[in-house]
Design an enzyme around this catalytic site. Structure first.
Site, PDB file in Angstrom:
ATOM      1  N   SER A   1      -5.452  -6.657 -20.907  1.00 18.32           N
ATOM      2  CA  SER A   1      -5.471  -7.995 -20.759  1.00 18.32           C
ATOM      3  C   SER A   1      -6.271  -9.588 -20.988  1.00 18.32           C
ATOM      4  O   SER A   1      -7.153  -8.459 -21.521  1.00 18.32           O
ATOM      5  CB  SER A   1      -5.214  -8.044 -19.146  1.00 18.32           C
ATOM      6  OG  SER A   1      -6.911  -8.193 -18.773  1.00 18.32           O
TER       7      SER A   1
ATOM      8  N   GLU B   1      -7.252  -7.312  -7.946  1.00 15.65           N
ATOM      9  CA  GLU B   1      -6.851  -5.928  -8.414  1.00 15.65           C
ATOM     10  C   GLU B   1      -7.519  -4.557  -7.619  1.00 15.65           C
ATOM     11  O   GLU B   1      -8.808  -4.973  -7.352  1.00 15.65           O
ATOM     12  CB  GLU B   1      -7.326  -5.804  -9.641  1.00 15.65           C
ATOM     13  CG  GLU B   1      -6.302  -6.638 -11.094  1.00 15.65           C
ATOM     14  CD  GLU B   1      -6.672  -6.775 -12.413  1.00 15.65           C
ATOM     15  OE1 GLU B   1      -7.381  -6.530 -12.248  1.00 15.65           O
ATOM     16  OE2 GLU B   1      -5.526  -7.036 -12.887  1.00 15.65           O
TER      17      GLU B   1
ATOM     18  N   THR C   1      -7.588 -16.940 -13.973  1.00 17.91           N
ATOM     19  CA  THR C   1      -5.762 -16.360 -14.241  1.00 17.91           C
ATOM     20  C   THR C   1      -5.044 -16.831 -13.926  1.00 17.91           C
ATOM     21  O   THR C   1      -4.929 -14.567 -13.638  1.00 17.91           O
ATOM     22  CB  THR C   1      -5.979 -16.110 -15.853  1.00 17.91           C
ATOM     23  OG1 THR C   1      -6.088 -15.909 -16.316  1.00 17.91           O
ATOM     24  CG2 THR C   1      -4.740 -15.704 -15.916  1.00 17.91           C
TER      25      THR C   1
ATOM     26  N   LYS D   1      -0.522 -17.443  -9.048  1.00 14.62           N
ATOM     27  CA  LYS D   1      -0.187 -15.787  -9.498  1.00 14.62           C
ATOM     28  C   LYS D   1      -1.273 -15.366 -10.046  1.00 14.62           C
ATOM     29  O   LYS D   1      -2.442 -16.225 -10.412  1.00 14.62           O
ATOM     30  CB  LYS D   1       0.992 -15.958 -10.727  1.00 14.62           C
ATOM     31  CG  LYS D   1       0.427 -16.230 -12.068  1.00 14.62           C
ATOM     32  CD  LYS D   1      -0.690 -16.117 -12.508  1.00 14.62           C
ATOM     33  CE  LYS D   1      -1.184 -13.873 -12.791  1.00 14.62           C
ATOM     34  NZ  LYS D   1      -2.033 -13.507 -14.132  1.00 14.62           N
TER      35      LYS D   1
ATOM     36  N   THR E   1       1.665 -11.297 -13.192  1.00 17.62           N
ATOM     37  CA  THR E   1       1.090  -9.807 -14.207  1.00 17.62           C
ATOM     38  C   THR E   1       0.732  -8.778 -13.511  1.00 17.62           C
ATOM     39  O   THR E   1       1.897  -7.656 -13.249  1.00 17.62           O
ATOM     40  CB  THR E   1      -0.334 -11.047 -14.830  1.00 17.62           C
ATOM     41  OG1 THR E   1      -1.080 -11.359 -13.947  1.00 17.62           O
ATOM     42  CG2 THR E   1       0.731 -11.371 -15.695  1.00 17.62           C
TER      43      THR E   1
ATOM     44  N   ASN F   1      -8.512  -2.458 -15.014  1.00 17.03           N
ATOM     45  CA  ASN F   1      -8.885  -2.963 -15.310  1.00 17.03           C
ATOM     46  C   ASN F   1      -9.509  -2.027 -17.302  1.00 17.03           C
ATOM     47  O   ASN F   1      -9.681  -2.686 -17.952  1.00 17.03           O
ATOM     48  CB  ASN F   1     -10.111  -3.630 -14.648  1.00 17.03           C
ATOM     49  CG  ASN F   1      -9.130  -5.244 -14.550  1.00 17.03           C
ATOM     50  OD1 ASN F   1      -8.912  -5.713 -15.067  1.00 17.03           O
ATOM     51  ND2 ASN F   1      -9.727  -4.656 -13.676  1.00 17.03           N
TER      52      ASN F   1
END
Lengths: 389, 389
Positions: A389, A265, A185, A174, A146, A384
C-alpha cells in the site's frame, strides 16, 4: 445516513477496474448549491500526494463544486506525470459537470509510487457522472474503501425524527491503516445543507478535526494523502449558530473516527487512552499519543495483559509535567498503578472484551484529553506484510 | 571474548531462582584494580528504575568497585520498597566483597512493576561472590539474558594474536525488546585494563554510545532500566591515546549493538538505514529513525516487499532539510525511488536474505548517519503479547 442526506448533494460510486478485486473504486460527490462553500484540512506530511497538492489550491478560495475520489492508487510519489494526471481528472470531471476544473477537488488512496491507469479512471469518472443521484451516498462510501472491511457513514441529526436546527450534516470516511497524527489515509467527505460562509466552515472543521481525527492514532504512521473536506450547499436555508454547528460537526467526526479505529487493520481491541489531571491539554495529548504508539503496550493489550509498566515506560519518554511517584494508571476501571508503583491486582482487570479504557492520572493539573487507538496483532502484521500500500 | 578478558576483573553468573525457567539470573562483576575508574550512561526515560536511580549516584564520583546484575525482575515502578531493595542488594554485595556499598553499581532487567524476591536474590549474590573467577565472563553474560536467544560478548583486540596497544577491552550485553533512542533494556557492561582517568572514560563512552547503541532502534520503545557501564582496572599498565581508545571502544560497542539488533525479538531481517547527503548529522539521524519506527515499513520488509512509498511517507513526517522531488531511495543497491518518484523496478530488489540496506539520499548536504533496526514480524507480536515484561 450518508453524504447525500443533506439537501443539495448528489453522489455516485462505480467500478472502473482500478482495484484488482473488481470492487467499486471511483466516487463522485457534487454540490448543487445554491451555495458552493467549502473548507478542508490535509496531511501535514511533507511528501504529499499529487491530489493533495492540487486540492489545497482548489479549496483555497472557499469554493468546491465537486469532489472526485478514487481508491486503487494513491497517486503519491508519482512526479510531474502524477500531478498532470490529477489535473486531467479534474478537467474531465469539470467538463462532464459543466463547472470549472479549478473548483473540482480530487482525492486518491491506495498504493504509493505507481501511476494511475488514466483510461480506466476517466471512463469511471464519466460513468459516475451519469449515475449521480440524491441516493448515491452509500455507493460513494463503498467506492473509497481500501483495506476497510465496512464502509463508514454518519449523519446529523442522528435520526430524521430528532428535533434539529433545520439543517443536516452527512459524512463518509475510509481508512484502516496509516491512521495517525495530523490525520491518516483517511479520506473524509462531509456535507451540510446549512448556510455558512467558508470562514465559519473552516473554523468549525478545524475545531472538530482537532479533537477527533487528530486524536485517532492506529499505527503512528502518517499518510501522504489524508484529506477531510467539508462542503456546504445552503439548500436548507437554515443559518445555524456557529457554536451549535461546530458541536454537531464534532460529534459527527467523532462518530466517523470511532468507526475508523474500530475497523483499523487487524485490531482486536479498541482502546481509549484518557489522560487526566494534566498541566495542559497539550500535555494530556502528548502522553496519550506516546502510549498509543508503544508497540509493547499495543501487543500487551492484544494478549489481554494489563501491563501498566509499559504504560509508564511510554509516559516517561514525554516532556509532560508529572512526577514519576505520583502517577496513577487504571485499566477498565481498576487502578493497577498507584503513586508510580504497584496498585490493585492485575488479575482484577478483564480485557476479554473489545473495548479497553486506560486512564492515566498525571496529578499535575486539571486538563485532559483522549486518544483513540487499537492493539497490534498478528493480523496487522499479516495485512501489512502481504498488502502493498 | 568477554568482560574477564581484560586483566583485573573477575565475574560469575548463577541461578538464584528469579527466573521461572530456572536459568541463571544473577551476575557479579568485580574490578580488582589497581584502578577502580568508571563511567556510565543511563536511560533518559523519566520513569527510571530503582537501580538506575541508585547507580547514577554510585558512578557520579567516577569510582565503581563491582557491578551486580539480575534478570527476572526490573525493579522499576516499585516505589520506596523497590529502592530499599536496590540499596540492600548493594550493601550485601559490598559486605561480601569487603568494599563500600557506595561503590557497588546495580542493574536489573525483567518485568516492570513487581518487587524482587529478595531472599532468593541475596542468596544468589552470596553464591556469585563465592564463584568469582577470571574466567567467569561468559557465565555472567548468560545470567543477564531475558528474551535474548543467545548471550552477547565482544572483545578488543578481536583476537589475542592481533597487535594491540598493550591493553584490552571486553564487553557483554543483553537486550532484545525495548531497544530504542537514548538506549534500551539493554544492559551493557564494558571492562578495560587500560589506564584512563574517569573523565576520559566518560568522554570515550559517550562518543561510542552516541553512534552505536543510540542508533539502534528495534521497536521505538524506551526502557526504564537501560544502562551502559564501563569499568577500568588499569591492570595492563598501558595508557592509550584517548582517540585510539575511543575508536576501539566504538568498534566494540558497534559489535555488541549489531548482536543486539540481530537477536531482536522475532526479527527476520536486520536492517541498516543509511541517510546520505543530509544537511546535518542530526537530520540524517532523524530521518533514519523515522523510517526505523514506521510499522508499515517494518511489516513490508517482513513481507520481502521493497515498499519505498512507506519510506517516503516516513521521511515526510520529519523536519529534516530536503525537497520531496529530489529524494532518492535504494534498497539492497537498487535505486527504486528517483527524484521523489518511480525509479528502477521493485522486481530487481531481492529481500530474501537476512541483511537489508536502505539508503535514503536527501540531496541536501554532505552529512550521513546509519540507524540499525529490524522488521516487525508475527513472532514479535507473539512474544510481546504472551510475555509480561
Amino acid at each position: 445516513m450518508s453524504i447525500t442526506t443533506p439537501g443539495g448533494f448528489r453522489a455516485a460510486g462505480v467500478a472502473a477496474g482500478l482495484k484488482a478485486s473488481g470492487g467499486s473504486d471511483v466516487a463522485l460527490v457534487v454540490n448543487d448549491g445554491p451555495l458552493k462553500h467549502a473548507a478542508a484540512v490535509f496531511t501535514t506530511n511533507r511528501v504529499a500526494a499529487a491530489p493533495v497538492l492540487w486540492s489545497r489550491q482548489v479549496v483555497s478560495d472557499g469554493r468546491v463544486d465537486a469532489v472526485v475520489l478514487n481508491s486503487g492508487g494513491a497517486n503519491a510519489c508519482t512526479g510531474p506525470e502524477g500531478f498532470a494526471n490529477t489535473h486531467r481528472t479534474a478537467e474531465v470531471t469539470a467538463d462532464l459537470l459543466g463547472v470549472s476544473a479549478a473548483d473540482v477537488f480530487v482525492c486518491s488512496t491506495g498504493l504509493i509510487g505507481e501511476q494511475l491507469p488514466m483510461d480506466k479512471l476517466l471512463a469511471g469518472v464519466s460513468e459516475a457522472a451519469g449515475n449521480l443521484s440524491s441516493g448515491g451516498g452509500p455507493a460513494a462510501a463503498e467506492a473509497i474503501m481500501t483495506t476497510d472491511t465496512v464502509s463508514k457513514e454518519a449523519r446529523y441529526p442522528a435520526s430524521p425524527d430528532t428535533a434539529s436546527e433545520g439543517y443536516s450534516i452527512g459524512g463518509m470516511a475510509k481508512g484502516a491503516g496509516m491512521l495517525a497524527p495530523g490525520l491518516a489515509t483517511m479520506l473524509v467527505v462531509l456535507t451540510t445543507d446549512a448556510v455558512l460562509p467558508p470562514a465559519q466552515l473552516d473554523a468549525a472543521l478545524r475545531a472538530a478535526v482537532r479533537v477527533s481525527f487528530d486524536r485517532t492514532d492506529a499505527d503512528g504512521c502518517m499518510s501522504t494523502n489524508d484529506t477531510v473536506v467539508l462542503l456546504a450547499s445552503g439548500a436548507s436555508g437554515a443559518t445555524p449558530d456557529p457554536d451549535q454547528f461546530t458541536s454537531a460537526l464534532t460529534g459527527l467526526c467523532l462518530d466517523l473516527a470511532s468507526q475508523l479505529i474500530t475497523d483499523a487493520e487487524g485490531a482486536s481491541h479498541t482502546i481509549a487512552i484518557t489522560t487526566v489531571r494534566a498541566a495542559s491539554e497539550a500535555d494530556a495529548e502528548t502522553v496519550g499519543r506516546a502510549v498509543a504508539r508503544s508497540n509493547l503496550f499495543k501487543t500487551a493489550i492484544f494478549g489481554n495483559d494489563p501491563n501498566w509498566g509499559r504504560v509508564l515506560a511510554a509516559v516517561g519518554t514525554t516532556d509532560a509535567a508529572f512526577e514519576p511517584d505520583r502517577l496513577n494508571v487504571s485499566m477498565n476501571g481498576v487502578q493497577i498503578c498507584r503513586n508510580g508503583g504497584i496498585g490493585d491486582s492485575r488479575d482484577l482487570v478483564d480485557l476479554s472484551g473489545r473495548e479497553v479504557t486506560v486512564e492515566i492520572d498525571l496529578a499535575a493539573g486539571t486538563a485532559s484529553a483522549t486518544i483513540w487507538t487499537n492493539d497490534l496483532t498478528h493480523e496487522y502484521v499479516h495485512e501489512n506484510s502481504a498488502y502493498s500500500s
